[in-house]
Design a protein around this motif. Structure first.
Motif, PDB file in Angstrom:
ATOM      1  N   UNK A 221      -0.921  -6.613  -5.895  1.00 39.26           N
ATOM      2  CA  UNK A 221       0.005  -6.210  -4.828  1.00 39.26           C
ATOM      3  C   UNK A 221      -0.805  -5.777  -3.621  1.00 39.26           C
ATOM      4  N   UNK A 222      -0.131  -5.669  -2.494  1.00 39.33           N
ATOM      5  CA  UNK A 222      -0.807  -5.093  -1.332  1.00 39.33           C
ATOM      6  C   UNK A 222       0.112  -4.062  -0.682  1.00 39.33           C
ATOM      7  N   UNK A 223      -0.494  -3.186   0.079  1.00 38.03           N
ATOM      8  CA  UNK A 223       0.256  -2.195   0.852  1.00 38.03           C
ATOM      9  C   UNK A 223      -0.295  -2.269   2.267  1.00 38.03           C
ATOM     10  N   UNK A 224       0.604  -2.552   3.199  1.00 36.52           N
ATOM     11  CA  UNK A 224       0.155  -2.708   4.585  1.00 36.52           C
ATOM     12  C   UNK A 224       0.015  -1.347   5.249  1.00 36.52           C
ATOM     13  N   UNK A 225      -0.631  -1.360   6.389  1.00 34.49           N
ATOM     14  CA  UNK A 225      -0.832  -0.111   7.126  1.00 34.49           C
ATOM     15  C   UNK A 225       0.515   0.502   7.505  1.00 34.49           C
ATOM     16  N   UNK A 226       0.699   1.783   7.206  1.00 37.31           N
ATOM     17  CA  UNK A 226       1.928   2.491   7.565  1.00 37.31           C
ATOM     18  C   UNK A 226       3.113   2.201   6.666  1.00 37.31           C
ATOM     19  N   UNK A 227       2.878   1.495   5.553  1.00 32.86           N
ATOM     20  CA  UNK A 227       3.991   1.098   4.674  1.00 32.86           C
ATOM     21  C   UNK A 227       4.036   1.974   3.415  1.00 32.86           C
ATOM     22  N   UNK A 228       5.256   2.152   2.857  1.00 27.67           N
ATOM     23  CA  UNK A 228       5.396   2.872   1.584  1.00 27.67           C
ATOM     24  C   UNK A 228       5.844   1.872   0.523  1.00 27.67           C
ATOM     25  N   UNK A 229       5.003   1.698  -0.493  1.00 24.08           N
ATOM     26  CA  UNK A 229       5.350   0.824  -1.622  1.00 24.08           C
ATOM     27  C   UNK A 229       5.766   1.706  -2.790  1.00 24.08           C
ATOM     28  N   UNK A 230       6.928   1.450  -3.359  1.00 23.49           N
ATOM     29  CA  UNK A 230       7.373   2.186  -4.545  1.00 23.49           C
ATOM     30  C   UNK A 230       7.048   1.406  -5.799  1.00 23.49           C
ATOM     31  N   UNK A 231       6.452   2.079  -6.794  1.00 24.09           N
ATOM     32  CA  UNK A 231       6.266   1.478  -8.121  1.00 24.09           C
ATOM     33  C   UNK A 231       7.326   2.088  -9.013  1.00 24.09           C
ATOM     34  N   UNK A 232       8.248   1.268  -9.539  1.00 25.88           N
ATOM     35  CA  UNK A 232       9.310   1.838 -10.363  1.00 25.88           C
ATOM     36  C   UNK A 232       9.344   1.161 -11.729  1.00 25.88           C
TER      37      UNK A 232
END
Ligand code: SF4
Length: 318
Positions: A25-36
């Protein structure tokens, strides 16, 4: 954050447990990724692997993890010391366990500030006060001299968020940070995290089993099951148009206000034993749509909705 084909194996007395299984997975700058996902699906292990916090003697980690352009697995102890609390900070579920009971809040935040910025003790104390004010701790100056046990659960969690933010991290890793709080304090703390994340432009990975919390704070969601990511997408797509049978079952078993008086459809059975993962799709035993193909081959990730993916044979054979 760029995680590629990450696998985490724990060596246990019962055999090798595959806690995280080829996760990307990736997370971009300023982004919130939820792992559920349910307990034991690999959310927290995925998060701790980003901090290289897993016991090396009992763990085998493969795959790549880049944070801010740096390879986390290749870092030596000194580089890890700067990375943890510098580039990346972690907010734990239980601040009573994460904070040191024998130091005041001011000493703990001040030490982190001094460690990463090299400023004087007085400057570090001023910065600690400003951080407590940022997370809306009343009477911040006097709270600096409190020990953790002298604060309520909600105030301790705010202090831990202040500690995490003390060195302006680019990435915050939050492991169920509001689960131990009661409902009213939970929403206050969530709003503080969201406001600070947006104002300071940080990226975040937010682990939760609470879909309401995910809807409140995340931009994108990755749903995990038995160590694998089974669906990803924007929060709106995943929660309103779930494509994977597990995500659909998870949503159907979630309580919300409009369900008063209706029966909740729980997901039958339990997740598989991670030391004896079945061949094919790990959700097969609990899936009402399982087919013969599901027993023999792991489903590939298929594109769904706007830029999302889901791993299910139904999508490969529509
Ligand atoms: Fe169900 Fe098969 Fe899809 Fe797995 S691959 S979720 S068992 S239909």
């Amino acid at each position: 954050v760029d995680v590629r084909d990450r696998t985490v194996r724990f060596h246990t007395a019962r055999g090798e447990a595959v806690a995280v299984n080829h996760v990307s997975f990736d997370v971009r700058s300023g982004e919130v990724l939820g792992l559920i996902g349910e307990s034991g699906c690999g959310k927290s292990v995925t998060l701790r692997a980003l901090m290289k916090l897993l016991p090396p003697a009992r763990t085998t980690i493969t795959g790549g993890v880049q944070v801010d352009g740096r390879d986390v697995l290749a870092m030596n102890e000194r580089e890890l010391g700067d990375y943890r609390g510098g580039t990346t900070a972690m907010i734990f579920q239980d601040p009573a366990l994460a904070l040191d009971p024998v130091y005041t809040i001011g000493q703990q935040i001040g030490e982190a500030v001094q460690r990463h910025t090299g400023c004087s003790k007085a400057q570090a104390r001023d910065r600690a006060q400003a951080l407590l004010e940022q997370v809306k701790v009343p009477s911040a100056r006097s709270r600096l001299d409190n020990y953790p046990h002298e604060m309520s659960g909600g105030m301790r969690q705010r202090a831990m968020i202040a500690l995490a933010l003390s060195c302006n991290p680019k990435l915050v890793l939050a492991d169920e940070p509001t689960t131990a709080l009661d409902a009213t304090v939970q929403i206050q703390v969530l709003l503080i995290i969201r406001e600070l994340q947006q104002r300071l432009g940080m990226s975040a990975v937010f682990v939760t089993h609470d879909l309401g919390v995910a809807a409140e704070i995340c931009d994108r969601i990755a749903v995990m099951y038995a160590g694998r990511i089974v669906e990803t997408g924007t929060v709106g797509d995943v929660l309103q148009r779930p494509q994977h049978p597990y995500t659909q079952a998870l949503l159907a078993s979630t309580i919300h206000g409009s369900m008063r008086g209706t029966r909740i459809d729980g997901i039958p059975g339990a997740p598989p034993d991670l030391t004896r993962l079945p061949a094919g799709c790990a959700f097969r035993e609990r899936c009402s749509k399982a087919m013969a193909q599901c027993a023999s081959e792991v489903p590939p990730h298929m594109p769904v909705h706007d830029g999302g993916q889901a791993a299910c044979w139904l999508l490969a054979n529509p």
